[in-house]
Design a protein around this motif. Structure first.
Motif, PDB file in Angstrom:
ATOM      1  N   LEU A 131       0.827  -1.201   0.000  1.00 20.79           N
ATOM      2  CA  LEU A 131       0.000   0.000   0.000  1.00 20.79           C
ATOM      3  C   LEU A 131       0.869   1.262   0.000  1.00 20.79           C
ATOM      4  CD1 LEU A 131      -2.864  -1.085   2.411  1.00 20.79           C
ATOM      5  CD2 LEU A 131      -2.900  -0.945  -0.091  1.00 20.79           C
ATOM      6  N   ALA A 132       2.015   1.194   0.668  1.00 19.80           N
ATOM      7  CA  ALA A 132       2.956   2.320   0.599  1.00 19.80           C
ATOM      8  C   ALA A 132       3.504   2.471  -0.818  1.00 19.80           C
ATOM      9  CB  ALA A 132       4.096   2.119   1.599  1.00 19.80           C
ATOM     10  N   ASP A 133       3.740   1.345  -1.517  1.00 14.32           N
ATOM     11  CA  ASP A 133       4.197   1.401  -2.906  1.00 14.32           C
ATOM     12  C   ASP A 133       3.154   2.056  -3.806  1.00 14.32           C
ATOM     13  OD1 ASP A 133       6.688   0.210  -2.501  1.00 14.32           O
ATOM     14  OD2 ASP A 133       5.935  -1.820  -2.877  1.00 14.32           O
ATOM     15  N   VAL A 134       1.885   1.704  -3.603  1.00 11.48           N
ATOM     16  CA  VAL A 134       0.821   2.324  -4.401  1.00 11.48           C
ATOM     17  C   VAL A 134       0.818   3.829  -4.179  1.00 11.48           C
ATOM     18  CG1 VAL A 134      -1.673   2.467  -4.771  1.00 11.48           C
ATOM     19  CG2 VAL A 134      -0.594   0.235  -4.401  1.00 11.48           C
ATOM     20  N   ALA A 135       0.911   4.241  -2.916  1.00 13.77           N
ATOM     21  CA  ALA A 135       0.908   5.670  -2.618  1.00 13.77           C
ATOM     22  C   ALA A 135       2.106   6.377  -3.255  1.00 13.77           C
ATOM     23  CB  ALA A 135       0.910   5.878  -1.101  1.00 13.77           C
ATOM     24  N   ARG A 136       3.280   5.736  -3.220  1.00 15.87           N
ATOM     25  CA  ARG A 136       4.466   6.351  -3.824  1.00 15.87           C
ATOM     26  C   ARG A 136       4.314   6.457  -5.339  1.00 15.87           C
ATOM     27  NH1 ARG A 136       7.340   3.023   0.044  1.00 15.87           N
ATOM     28  NH2 ARG A 136       8.212   4.345   1.679  1.00 15.87           N
ATOM     29  N   LEU A 144      -1.644   1.985 -13.327  1.00 15.67           N
ATOM     30  CA  LEU A 144      -0.951   1.001 -12.501  1.00 15.67           C
ATOM     31  C   LEU A 144      -1.304  -0.399 -12.972  1.00 15.67           C
ATOM     32  CD1 LEU A 144      -1.697   2.446  -8.932  1.00 15.67           C
ATOM     33  CD2 LEU A 144       0.403   2.745 -10.239  1.00 15.67           C
ATOM     34  N   ARG A 145      -0.399  -1.324 -12.706  1.00 14.74           N
ATOM     35  CA  ARG A 145      -0.667  -2.757 -12.848  1.00 14.74           C
ATOM     36  C   ARG A 145      -0.267  -3.431 -11.543  1.00 14.74           C
ATOM     37  NH1 ARG A 145      -0.992  -4.697 -18.465  1.00 14.74           N
ATOM     38  NH2 ARG A 145      -0.435  -3.016 -19.894  1.00 14.74           N
ATOM     39  N   PHE A 146      -1.112  -4.345 -11.078  1.00 19.64           N
ATOM     40  CA  PHE A 146      -0.821  -5.137  -9.890  1.00 19.64           C
ATOM     41  C   PHE A 146      -0.651  -6.586 -10.322  1.00 19.64           C
ATOM     42  CE2 PHE A 146      -3.826  -2.169  -7.283  1.00 19.64           C
ATOM     43  CZ  PHE A 146      -2.885  -1.152  -7.332  1.00 19.64           C
ATOM     44  N   TYR A 147       0.551  -7.125 -10.118  1.00 17.95           N
ATOM     45  CA  TYR A 147       0.840  -8.515 -10.468  1.00 17.95           C
ATOM     46  C   TYR A 147       1.201  -9.275  -9.193  1.00 17.95           C
ATOM     47  CZ  TYR A 147       1.283  -7.114 -15.404  1.00 17.95           C
ATOM     48  OH  TYR A 147       1.054  -6.650 -16.681  1.00 17.95           O
ATOM     49  N   ALA A 164      -7.627  -4.778  -3.183  1.00 13.62           N
ATOM     50  CA  ALA A 164      -8.816  -3.937  -3.122  1.00 13.62           C
ATOM     51  C   ALA A 164      -8.484  -2.580  -2.500  1.00 13.62           C
ATOM     52  CB  ALA A 164      -9.915  -4.631  -2.325  1.00 13.62           C
ATOM     53  N   GLN A 165      -7.701  -2.590  -1.422  1.00 11.41           N
ATOM     54  CA  GLN A 165      -7.309  -1.317  -0.811  1.00 11.41           C
ATOM     55  C   GLN A 165      -6.433  -0.504  -1.750  1.00 11.41           C
ATOM     56  OE1 GLN A 165      -6.102  -1.544   3.450  1.00 11.41           O
ATOM     57  NE2 GLN A 165      -6.652  -3.698   3.286  1.00 11.41           N
ATOM     58  N   GLY A 166      -5.505  -1.179  -2.458  1.00 13.74           N
ATOM     59  CA  GLY A 166      -4.678  -0.479  -3.427  1.00 13.74           C
ATOM     60  C   GLY A 166      -5.501   0.108  -4.558  1.00 13.74           C
ATOM     61  N   TRP A 167      -6.499  -0.668  -5.014  1.00 18.54           N
ATOM     62  CA  TRP A 167      -7.377  -0.178  -6.087  1.00 18.54           C
ATOM     63  C   TRP A 167      -8.131   1.060  -5.630  1.00 18.54           C
ATOM     64  CZ3 TRP A 167     -12.325   1.021  -7.271  1.00 18.54           C
ATOM     65  CH2 TRP A 167     -12.660   1.083  -8.626  1.00 18.54           C
ATOM     66  N   LEU A 168      -8.593   1.065  -4.379  1.00 16.56           N
ATOM     67  CA  LEU A 168      -9.323   2.226  -3.868  1.00 16.56           C
ATOM     68  C   LEU A 168      -8.417   3.449  -3.742  1.00 16.56           C
ATOM     69  CD1 LEU A 168     -11.561   0.468  -1.210  1.00 16.56           C
ATOM     70  CD2 LEU A 168     -12.352   1.607  -3.300  1.00 16.56           C
ATOM     71  N   LEU A 169      -7.163   3.243  -3.355  1.00 15.47           N
ATOM     72  CA  LEU A 169      -6.219   4.365  -3.336  1.00 15.47           C
ATOM     73  C   LEU A 169      -6.059   4.958  -4.738  1.00 15.47           C
ATOM     74  CD1 LEU A 169      -3.312   3.089  -1.027  1.00 15.47           C
ATOM     75  CD2 LEU A 169      -4.958   4.903  -0.517  1.00 15.47           C
ATOM     76  N   ALA A 170      -5.913   4.078  -5.726  1.00 15.03           N
ATOM     77  CA  ALA A 170      -5.763   4.554  -7.099  1.00 15.03           C
ATOM     78  C   ALA A 170      -7.030   5.253  -7.577  1.00 15.03           C
ATOM     79  CB  ALA A 170      -5.415   3.383  -8.016  1.00 15.03           C
TER      80      ALA A 170
END
Length: 356
Positions: free
Chosen positions: A196-201, A210-213, A245-251
């Motif tokens: 989640l810190a990576d998504v924010a950065r 973004l892509r999440f693998y 899901a949390q990362g998607w919501l941040l995006a």
């Protein structure tokens, strides 16, 4: 005895929920391992792309891409976007990279494509390469960042640090090209908190997509050896779904699309997965969790313990609302929602009515 009228519903709580971003169709050109100076411990590009290691240069691959583009045109389809994946495009031998760019120039001139994108490593970029790409018709550079955390990058033997990844993001943005960031949740050293810190950065660095693998243990990789020795454990499915899901919501809050979740379903992939959170409907399952999480948060903030009376959701949510094999129905029921009081509308907002 006079009847008692029911109390009126409370005014609905509204939450914007934009539809999925639409993009131009992509025709991929896979160059597995080409340009890669090292092999990361999780990488099996031949399995992930369904293409064997490319030894003799890209000519045959480009010929096949040209045939695919011609076939699209013969069927009256609009120009596509070409995408160079599977290797390190900016580190290709100069003659091979120029051959790819000459192919781009030809297909652009024939109206077969509207532009191209490429993927590369953060430590294989400079201003001159980015300028050449832009002049050749590139619109997007996707960086295989994987993580911005130094400890995770060392554990995966990526060969660069988080500062290098951030500089690469800044270079792409400064060049005028759109920036894609690929993250690898669950790779060694990446916990849900680190992800989640990576998504924010990535969002702070200006990622346009973004892509999440989620990290899988694939046969023939260094990660497979660590896993067999008990030195690595992949994320379980529940942790993966909740974290993505949390990362998607941040995006989503940053109006940044997540354009892929999970590896493409190549025929060679299922038999090579030794462990890890793989599922053919991973993206839809994540979207269902994200929708549930958003409504839960909205209700918790405003409901004061009241249950929902009804919900209207955008029609684009209908395919994943209840989850894969109805897995989310019990969680929705806890909020007071079920098939009898959920409706789908044509606009782009969630509307939740609470019981008085």
């Amino acid at each position: 005895m006079p009847s008692v009228s029911p109390l009126p519903s409370l005014a609905p709580l509204a939450l914007p929920w934009p539809p999925p971003a639409r993009s131009r169709p992509i025709v991929p050109v896979f160059l597995p391992f080409r340009g890669c100076a090292t092999r990361c411990i999780f990488c099996a590009q031949d399995i992930q792309t369904g293409r064997s290691r490319l030894e003799a240069g890209p000519d045959g691959i480009l010929d096949k891409a040209g045939a695919a583009l011609d076939l699209r045109a013969a069927h009256g389809l609009p120009p596509a976007e070409l995408a160079f994946y599977g290797g390190t495009f900016t580190a290709l031998p100069a003659t091979e990279r120029e051959a790819c760019l000459e192919f781009v120039a030809t297909t652009l001139a024939r109206g077969r494509i509207a532009g191209f994108r490429c993927s590369t490593r953060p430590d294989c970029l400079d201003e001159s390469i980015l300028s050449r790409l832009r002049q050749a018709g590139c619109t997007v550079v996707e960086l295989g960042v994987q993580s911005f955390a130094d400890t995770a990058l060392r554990a995966a033997r990526r060969g660069y640090d988080g500062a290098t990844a951030l500089r690469a993001c800044a270079l792409v943005r400064a060049s005028g090209l759109r920036l894609g960031v690929q993250l690898l949740p669950g790779m060694p050293g990446v916990s849900p908190e680190v992800f989640l810190a990576d998504v924010a950065r990535a969002l702070d660095a200006g990622a346009d997509m973004l892509r999440f693998y989620p990290c899988l243990v694939l046969a023939g990789t260094g990660l497979a050896r660590l896993w067999r020795a008990g030195d690595y454990a992949p994320w379980d499915m529940e942790s993966t779904l909740d974290s993505l899901a949390q990362g998607w919501l941040l995006a989503r809050a940053a109006h940044t699309p997540v354009i892929r979740m999970g590896l493409a379903p190549e025929a060679s992939l299922p038999g090579a997965i030794l462990a890890g959170p793989a599922h053919p409907a991973l993206g839809a399952r994540v979207m269902g969790r994200a929708l549930l999480t958003a409504v839960r948060s909205l209700a918790a903030r405003e409901a004061g313990g009241r249950l929902a009376e009804r919900l209207e959701a955008p029609r684009a949510c209908q395919g994943y609302f209840w989850g894969h094999a109805k897995e989310l129905r019990p969680a929705w029921a806890e909020l007071g929602l079920g098939p009898g009081n959920v409706r789908y509308a044509e606009d782009d907002a969630l509307r939740l009515w609470l019981r008085p």
